[in-house]
Design a protein around this motif. Structure first.
Motif, PDB file in Angstrom:
ATOM      1  N   LEU A 170       6.668   2.274 -75.852  1.00  0.00           N
ATOM      2  CA  LEU A 170       7.182   2.523 -77.221  1.00  0.00           C
ATOM      3  C   LEU A 170       6.878   4.050 -77.176  1.00  0.00           C
ATOM      4  N   GLY A 171       7.841   4.830 -77.056  1.00  0.00           N
ATOM      5  CA  GLY A 171       7.776   6.113 -76.955  1.00  0.00           C
ATOM      6  C   GLY A 171       6.089   6.930 -77.509  1.00  0.00           C
ATOM      7  N   GLY A 172       5.935   7.335 -78.764  1.00  0.00           N
ATOM      8  CA  GLY A 172       4.508   7.999 -78.140  1.00  0.00           C
ATOM      9  C   GLY A 172       3.461   7.399 -78.274  1.00  0.00           C
ATOM     10  N   MET A 173       3.745   5.729 -78.277  1.00  0.00           N
ATOM     11  CA  MET A 173       3.028   4.400 -78.373  1.00  0.00           C
ATOM     12  C   MET A 173       2.649   3.378 -76.980  1.00  0.00           C
ATOM     13  N   LEU A 174       1.740   2.995 -77.005  1.00  0.00           N
ATOM     14  CA  LEU A 174       1.015   2.043 -75.502  1.00  0.00           C
ATOM     15  C   LEU A 174       0.859   0.822 -75.450  1.00  0.00           C
ATOM     16  N   VAL A 175       2.062  -0.030 -75.851  1.00  0.00           N
ATOM     17  CA  VAL A 175       0.857  -1.160 -76.299  1.00  0.00           C
ATOM     18  C   VAL A 175      -0.175  -2.026 -74.886  1.00  0.00           C
ATOM     19  N   VAL A 176      -0.625  -2.474 -75.127  1.00  0.00           N
ATOM     20  CA  VAL A 176      -1.700  -2.661 -73.666  1.00  0.00           C
ATOM     21  C   VAL A 176      -2.077  -4.063 -74.454  1.00  0.00           C
ATOM     22  N   ALA A 177      -2.433  -4.983 -73.370  1.00  0.00           N
ATOM     23  CA  ALA A 177      -2.714  -6.416 -73.250  1.00  0.00           C
ATOM     24  C   ALA A 177      -3.629  -6.634 -72.071  1.00  0.00           C
ATOM     25  N   GLY A 178      -3.954  -7.669 -72.655  1.00  0.00           N
ATOM     26  CA  GLY A 178      -5.361  -7.753 -71.329  1.00  0.00           C
ATOM     27  C   GLY A 178      -6.190  -9.287 -72.406  1.00  0.00           C
ATOM     28  N   PRO A 179      -7.513  -8.668 -71.636  1.00  0.00           N
ATOM     29  CA  PRO A 179      -8.197  -9.844 -72.260  1.00  0.00           C
ATOM     30  C   PRO A 179      -8.600  -9.485 -73.410  1.00  0.00           C
ATOM     31  N   GLU A 180      -9.269 -10.481 -73.986  1.00  0.00           N
ATOM     32  CA  GLU A 180      -9.837 -10.199 -75.685  1.00  0.00           C
ATOM     33  C   GLU A 180     -11.597  -9.253 -75.107  1.00  0.00           C
ATOM     34  N   ALA A 181     -12.156  -9.438 -73.745  1.00  0.00           N
ATOM     35  CA  ALA A 181     -13.345  -8.856 -73.387  1.00  0.00           C
ATOM     36  C   ALA A 181     -13.243  -7.836 -73.344  1.00  0.00           C
ATOM     37  N   ALA A 182     -11.898  -7.012 -72.530  1.00  0.00           N
ATOM     38  CA  ALA A 182     -11.045  -5.998 -72.043  1.00  0.00           C
ATOM     39  C   ALA A 182     -10.811  -5.002 -73.455  1.00  0.00           C
ATOM     40  N   LEU A 183     -10.321  -5.774 -73.898  1.00  0.00           N
ATOM     41  CA  LEU A 183      -9.974  -5.484 -75.228  1.00  0.00           C
ATOM     42  C   LEU A 183     -10.547  -4.459 -76.183  1.00  0.00           C
ATOM     43  N   ASP A 184     -11.680  -5.470 -76.250  1.00  0.00           N
ATOM     44  CA  ASP A 184     -13.265  -5.004 -76.865  1.00  0.00           C
ATOM     45  C   ASP A 184     -13.639  -3.829 -76.506  1.00  0.00           C
ATOM     46  N   ALA A 185     -14.070  -3.613 -75.370  1.00  0.00           N
ATOM     47  CA  ALA A 185     -14.375  -2.791 -75.025  1.00  0.00           C
ATOM     48  C   ALA A 185     -12.889  -1.563 -74.006  1.00  0.00           C
ATOM     49  N   LEU A 186     -12.201  -1.079 -74.176  1.00  0.00           N
ATOM     50  CA  LEU A 186     -11.195   0.184 -74.245  1.00  0.00           C
ATOM     51  C   LEU A 186     -11.409   1.127 -75.185  1.00  0.00           C
ATOM     52  N   GLY A 187     -12.000   0.355 -76.477  1.00  0.00           N
ATOM     53  CA  GLY A 187     -11.823   1.181 -77.355  1.00  0.00           C
ATOM     54  C   GLY A 187     -13.272   2.009 -77.062  1.00  0.00           C
ATOM     55  N   ARG A 188     -14.408   1.458 -76.521  1.00  0.00           N
ATOM     56  CA  ARG A 188     -15.539   2.994 -76.401  1.00  0.00           C
ATOM     57  C   ARG A 188     -14.878   3.113 -75.165  1.00  0.00           C
ATOM     58  N   GLU A 189     -13.957   3.856 -73.973  1.00  0.00           N
ATOM     59  CA  GLU A 189     -13.493   4.466 -72.953  1.00  0.00           C
ATOM     60  C   GLU A 189     -12.675   4.930 -73.579  1.00  0.00           C
ATOM     61  N   LEU A 190     -11.850   4.948 -74.507  1.00  0.00           N
ATOM     62  CA  LEU A 190     -10.217   5.602 -75.031  1.00  0.00           C
ATOM     63  C   LEU A 190     -10.888   7.192 -75.077  1.00  0.00           C
ATOM     64  N   PRO A 191      -9.802   8.288 -74.722  1.00  0.00           N
ATOM     65  CA  PRO A 191     -10.135   9.693 -75.405  1.00  0.00           C
ATOM     66  C   PRO A 191      -9.571   9.927 -76.999  1.00  0.00           C
ATOM     67  N   PRO A 192      -9.823  10.701 -77.721  1.00  0.00           N
ATOM     68  CA  PRO A 192      -9.669  11.193 -78.978  1.00  0.00           C
ATOM     69  C   PRO A 192      -8.426  10.535 -79.256  1.00  0.00           C
ATOM     70  N   LEU A 193      -8.151   9.813 -80.429  1.00  0.00           N
ATOM     71  CA  LEU A 193      -6.419   9.673 -80.291  1.00  0.00           C
ATOM     72  C   LEU A 193      -6.411   9.832 -81.797  1.00  0.00           C
ATOM     73  N   PRO A 194      -5.300   9.670 -82.849  1.00  0.00           N
ATOM     74  CA  PRO A 194      -4.429  10.100 -83.724  1.00  0.00           C
ATOM     75  C   PRO A 194      -4.949   8.908 -85.015  1.00  0.00           C
ATOM     76  N   ARG A 195      -5.574   7.882 -84.263  1.00  0.00           N
ATOM     77  CA  ARG A 195      -5.536   6.846 -84.921  1.00  0.00           C
ATOM     78  C   ARG A 195      -6.011   5.651 -84.247  1.00  0.00           C
ATOM     79  N   PRO A 196      -7.002   4.962 -84.725  1.00  0.00           N
ATOM     80  CA  PRO A 196      -7.924   4.067 -83.737  1.00  0.00           C
ATOM     81  C   PRO A 196      -6.651   2.872 -83.559  1.00  0.00           C
TER      82      PRO A 196
END
Length: 338
Positions: A170-196
């Motif tokens: 989506l342009g400069g955004m990426l919508v991601v999807a997956g199991p809830e546990a994976a989405l919970d873990a994603l925030g801990r692995e992401l690089p610094p971003l303009p916003r959470p």
């Protein structure tokens, strides 16, 4: 006077929110199509769109549910399409984002108006049939709408590590999807971003294999016989163009209830093809809302289209003579609507 050419964009989920309550009442009250849509829903024991749209208060628990949001958004967008001033504007292509693909089918004439609504209404229900999971939006573009390639690579690596899949580009955004546990873990692995990252309430793991139950239900209840060739070029979520004299209607049905549900939807590719192949005088974003406008602007900026290379240049152009016309914005609506 020669007509201006326009590419029409149909919005998806997340575009009917509290500010949009009453959109149908404000712009399309008394429409025979709206009466037909209400009759279809009444026959199925569902609340009328006019009842939902004219509610005294926006209720997230109701209005954001898939079986409500999908038909509401479709009805708003389809009616907006019918309001385009065809004496002044020629539609040269139609595309959509995610659920907006079903509206795009109807606007392009690949399915009838009746069948287009039946598909959107049914898919609002079917979209709730899936394995456990959800969606989150990752904003990669900074305030200047530019995406650092290192950030994009870091996001891709983080998603792969925790088992989250791309859902919508989506342009400069990426919508991601997956199991809830994976989405919970994603925030801990992401690089610094303009916003959470932002979790999308009420959304399933759309455009991933976890939606197989939805695809199966769609194929069982929505027949290929409803599909034909589009009357104007139709750009799908891969950037493929379906043309009037080249379309196999069975293949279009198969894409709609197969790849389109089970694989990532690349709206960035769709808009890139829309601009480069059709070079429209304007892009028209149907209502409700205008939240998709930022993503479209980011695609335009990334391409340097019309020498628009920064967010500030895009904003200046929009103030002077909008290239992107959002019908959900009243001042811009008057440019293209009858």
């Amino acid at each position: 006077m020669a007509k201006e050419t326009v590419v029409v964009v149909c919005p998806g989920r997340g575009t009917y929110n509290a500010p949009e309550l009453g959109y149908l009442a404000r712009h399309h009250a008394g429409s025979p199509w709206l009466a037909h849509f209400d009759a279809v829903r009444a026959a199925a024991g569902k609340p009328a769109l006019t009842e939902l749209d004219w509610a005294a208060k926006f209720d997230p628990a109701v209005h954001l549910r898939g079986d409500v949001a999908a038909p509401l958004i479709h009805a708003c967008a389809f009616h907006d399409f019918l309001k385009l001033d065809r004496e002044r504007f020629e539609v040269v292509a139609v595309t959509g984002n995610s659920m907006g693909w079903y509206t795009a089918l109807a606007c392009a004439g690949a399915v009838s108006g009746e069948h287009g609504f039946a598909i959107a209404d049914a898919m609002g229900v079917n979209s709730q049939k899936h394995e456990s999971g959800g969606q989150a939006v990752i904003v990669m573009a900074g305030e200047d709408w530019r995406v650092d390639p290192a950030t994009a690579r870091g996001v891709e690596a983080a998603c792969a590590k925790v088992g989250v899949l791309p859902s919508i580009r989506l342009g400069g955004m990426l919508v991601v999807a997956g199991p809830e546990a994976a989405l919970d873990a994603l925030g801990r692995e992401l690089p610094p971003l303009p916003r959470p990252p932002l979790r999308l309430a009420g959304h399933g793991p759309f455009h991933t294999p976890l939606m197989q139950a939805s695809a199966t239900a769609a194929r069982a209840s929505l027949p290929a016989a409803w599909f034909g060739a589009p009357q104007v070029p139709l750009i799908d979520g891969r950037g493929k163009v379906w043309r009037r004299f080249e379309t196999d209607s069975t293949e279009l049905w198969d894409y709609t209830f197969g790849h389109q549900i089970l694989a990532a939807y690349d709206f960035t590719a769709a808009m890139t093809v829309a601009l480069r192949e059709f070079a429209p005088d304007r892009v028209v974003l149907l209502g409700p809302g205008e939240t998709l406008g930022g993503a479209i602007g980011q695609v335009i900026t990334a391409l340097g289209w019309l020498d628009i290379t920064t967010k500030s240049v895009f904003s200046l152009r929009q103030e002077e003579d909008p290239f992107l016309v959002a019908m959900g914005r009243e001042a811009q609506r008057r440019i293209v609507a009858i």
